[in-house]
Design an enzyme around this catalytic site. Structure first.
Site, short mmCIF file in Angstrom:
data_model
loop_
_atom_site.label_atom_id
_atom_site.label_comp_id
_atom_site.label_asym_id
_atom_site.label_seq_id
_atom_site.Cartn_x
_atom_site.Cartn_y
_atom_site.Cartn_z
N HIS A 158 -20.10 -64.31 -44.64
CA HIS A 158 -19.09 -65.38 -44.57
C HIS A 158 -19.22 -66.37 -45.74
O HIS A 158 -18.96 -67.56 -45.58
CB HIS A 158 -19.20 -66.12 -43.22
CG HIS A 158 -20.52 -66.80 -43.01
ND1 HIS A 158 -21.08 -66.96 -41.76
CD2 HIS A 158 -21.40 -67.35 -43.87
CE1 HIS A 158 -22.24 -67.58 -41.88
NE2 HIS A 158 -22.45 -67.83 -43.16
N HIS A 205 -23.15 -74.79 -40.56
CA HIS A 205 -24.00 -75.11 -41.71
C HIS A 205 -24.08 -76.62 -41.89
O HIS A 205 -23.55 -77.17 -42.86
CB HIS A 205 -23.43 -74.48 -42.98
CG HIS A 205 -23.27 -72.99 -42.91
ND1 HIS A 205 -22.25 -72.37 -42.23
CD2 HIS A 205 -24.02 -71.99 -43.44
CE1 HIS A 205 -22.37 -71.05 -42.35
NE2 HIS A 205 -23.43 -70.79 -43.06
N HIS A 343 -29.77 -63.29 -48.50
CA HIS A 343 -29.56 -64.35 -49.47
C HIS A 343 -30.55 -65.48 -49.24
O HIS A 343 -30.99 -65.73 -48.13
CB HIS A 343 -28.12 -64.87 -49.50
CG HIS A 343 -27.57 -65.51 -48.24
ND1 HIS A 343 -27.50 -64.88 -47.03
CD2 HIS A 343 -27.01 -66.74 -48.05
CE1 HIS A 343 -26.91 -65.68 -46.14
NE2 HIS A 343 -26.61 -66.83 -46.74
N GLU A 390 -29.42 -65.57 -41.00
CA GLU A 390 -28.12 -65.60 -40.28
C GLU A 390 -27.82 -64.27 -39.59
O GLU A 390 -27.00 -64.22 -38.67
CB GLU A 390 -26.98 -65.87 -41.27
CG GLU A 390 -26.99 -67.25 -41.87
CD GLU A 390 -25.87 -67.48 -42.89
OE1 GLU A 390 -25.51 -68.64 -43.11
OE2 GLU A 390 -25.35 -66.50 -43.47
C1 DHB Z 1 -23.55 -68.85 -49.63
C2 DHB Z 1 -23.68 -67.98 -48.56
C3 DHB Z 1 -23.66 -68.45 -47.25
O1 DHB Z 1 -23.78 -67.66 -46.13
C4 DHB Z 1 -23.49 -69.81 -47.01
O2 DHB Z 1 -23.43 -70.23 -45.73
C5 DHB Z 1 -23.38 -70.70 -48.09
C6 DHB Z 1 -23.42 -70.21 -49.40
C7 DHB Z 1 -23.56 -68.35 -51.05
O3 DHB Z 1 -23.89 -67.19 -51.28
O4 DHB Z 1 -23.21 -69.12 -51.95
FE FE Z 2 -23.92 -68.94 -44.21
#
Ligand code: DHB
Ligand code: FE
Length: 468
Positions: A158, A205, A343, A390
């Site tokens: 997302h 978030h 990530h 997540e």
């Molecule tokens: C990014 C990915 C995420 O899941 C998020 O909540 C905020 C930023 C990103 O890759 O920039």
């Molecule tokens: Fe996220």
């Protein structure tokens, strides 16, 4: 298979449950406003004018003006909220309680001094022989022909930049086209499937919830969820419509099933919820409507301790038991798990991507979700990054599927993996229960060819994009 609500029959008693809370929402919020001294002054100066500021129904409004607490309770008021109105009028709890009994203030006080109201003859068991039930069994099997059909699970990252790419018209740029190509099949499929409601599992978030309250699992029981302003201004997409009746039903069932959900009637929704809707339903302007109702289910992954994969999977099972008990209208229900894949957005390790781990996660999610519940939290952080955690959101959607209740394994309709979108590996999967099995005819599906899209990308291709 109506939900067990024996509390509805306790004599002279109205239980404040999610259904009542929904009915009395504005009444209770009006009452809460009287916590502020300046509001009490304004209310007492001109009650009718003050009440004009609140969207109460006529019966609620009149009950407040008449200080008719029984009607307020019947209209969804809760005594602790309504007590703020009583307090504003200088009433004690004894005066408020007594006012609902049909007794004079003096007679009620004398009754209390004399030992209070006796339970005999005032209990459900005395009136109809009711006895408390034994603790409920947790269903391990499916309910055949349940009106709410869990047709398909959908899983997707997302990343907020995906939403921004759509909002700013950049989807044809080579960098973004590679991401959106992975959703072409899904957009056609979603148009065909026409789900009535999506239970959208995501994580907030630090948007709707800040450092003041950290609820582990939040179920949205409201009717509307405005799009959040996360600092860039709200995304130009429609607000989200909820499904309060189904959400209240789920709350009742899941909490009785030993899951302590936090129920939220009013909250904004951030990219975690709106980006998946955009990915699946495409460009929809702020004056249009999303084609589905959405029940938000938010999981805390911001501040530790966070829930385990196993706990999320078990919540998914409780969610399915709730859907199976629904006796309302026929519904095509999807559950979406969003967030991930690998990530890390912070510290010197930012930019971490773990393609092997991500694909192993997808393989296990498809074939061996129960095995996946053995993966401990440390495995997620260490391998998929501090924000890759997540991915536990996905286990909720998977735990609710037929094969976890002795039914058939799901059909894998679509699988996509791509690096990167912003800082993140994008993963996307569609799985269908037998009832949701689908074939999109080639002519209707246009360019989409599920047979190809199920393949994981060639490592070389992924590496090339990652290095671009
Ligand atoms: C990014 C990915 C995420 O899941 C998020 O909540 C905020 C930023 C990103 O890759 O920039
Ligand atoms: Fe996220």
């Amino acid at each position: 298979m109506a939900l067990d609500k024996p509390y509805k029959n306790v004599p002279g008693t109205t239980i404040y449950d999610a259904e009542q809370a929904r009915k009395g929402y504005h009444l209770n919020q009006f009452a809460m406003s009287l916590m502020k001294p300046e509001n009490r002054v304004r209310f007492l100066a001109d009650q009718a004018a003050y009440l004009d500021e609140w969207p109460l129904n006529p019966r609620q409004r009149q009950a407040v003006l008449d200080m008719d607490m029984n009607t307020m309770i019947d209209e969804g008021g809760n005594i602790y909220f309504l007590a703020k109105i009583g307090a504003t009028h200088g009433m004690s709890f004894q005066q408020m309680a007594g006012s609902m009994t049909g007794m004079s203030e003096a007679a009620y006080r004398d009754m209390m001094v004399g030992g209070g109201r006796r339970p005999e003859g005032n209990r459900l068991k005395d009136l109809d022989g009711w006895t408390p039930p034994a603790p409920g069994e947790k269903a391990d099997t499916l309910r055949p022909n349940a009106p709410a059909k869990y047709t398909s699970a959908l899983f997707t990252s997302h990343v907020p930049a995906i939403g921004a790419a759509m909002d700013l018209g950049k989807t044809e740029e080579p960098y973004w086209k590679k991401v959106f190509d992975g959703y072409q099949w899904t957009r056609k499929w979603a148009k065909e499937q026409k789900p009535d409601v999506v239970i959208l599992v995501y994580n907030d978030h630090a948007t709707a919830f800040d450092a003041s309250i950290i609820p582990t699992f939040v179920l949205g029981t409201g009717a509307d969820y405005p799009v959040a302003d996360e600092g860039y201004g709200p995304r130009p997409v429609p607000g989200v419509k909820g499904y309060p009746e189904l959400a209240a039903h789920i709350a009742q069932s899941v909490i009785q099933d030993d899951f302590d959900l936090t129920l939220v009637n009013e909250m904004v929704v951030d990219h975690g919820l709106t980006v998946p809707l955009s990915l699946v339903f495409g460009e929809i302007g702020p004056d249009e409507q999303w084609p589905v109702k959405v029940i938000p289910l938010a999981v805390n992954v911001v501040q530790y301790p966070v829930p385990s994969g196993r706990r999320c999977y078990e919540l998914g099972r409780a969610l399915r038991r709730a859907l199976d008990k629904w006796d309302g209208e026929e519904l095509n229900v999807q559950i979406w798990g969003t967030g991930g894949m690998s990530h890390q957005l912070q510290g010197p390790r930012a930019g971490l991507i773990n393609e092997e781990w991500d694909n192993a996660f997808l393989d296990h999610l498809i074939e061996d979700p129960l095995g996946l519940t053995e993966w401990q939290h440390m495995e997620y952080v260490d391998e998929a990054g501090s924000e890759g955690i997540e991915l536990v959101d996905w286990l909720i959607a998977r735990g609710a599927m037929d094969d976890q209740f002795g039914g058939e394994a799901p059909e894998m309709n679509h699988r996509f993996y791509h690096v990167p979108a912003s800082n993140t590996a994008v993963g996307h999967l569609v799985l269908s229960n037998p009832v949701g099995k689908t074939t999109i005819a080639d002519d209707e599906a246009g360019v989409a060819e599920p047979a190809e899209s199920v393949l994981a990308p060639e490592p070389a291709e992924t590496a090339a994009v990652a290095n671009a």
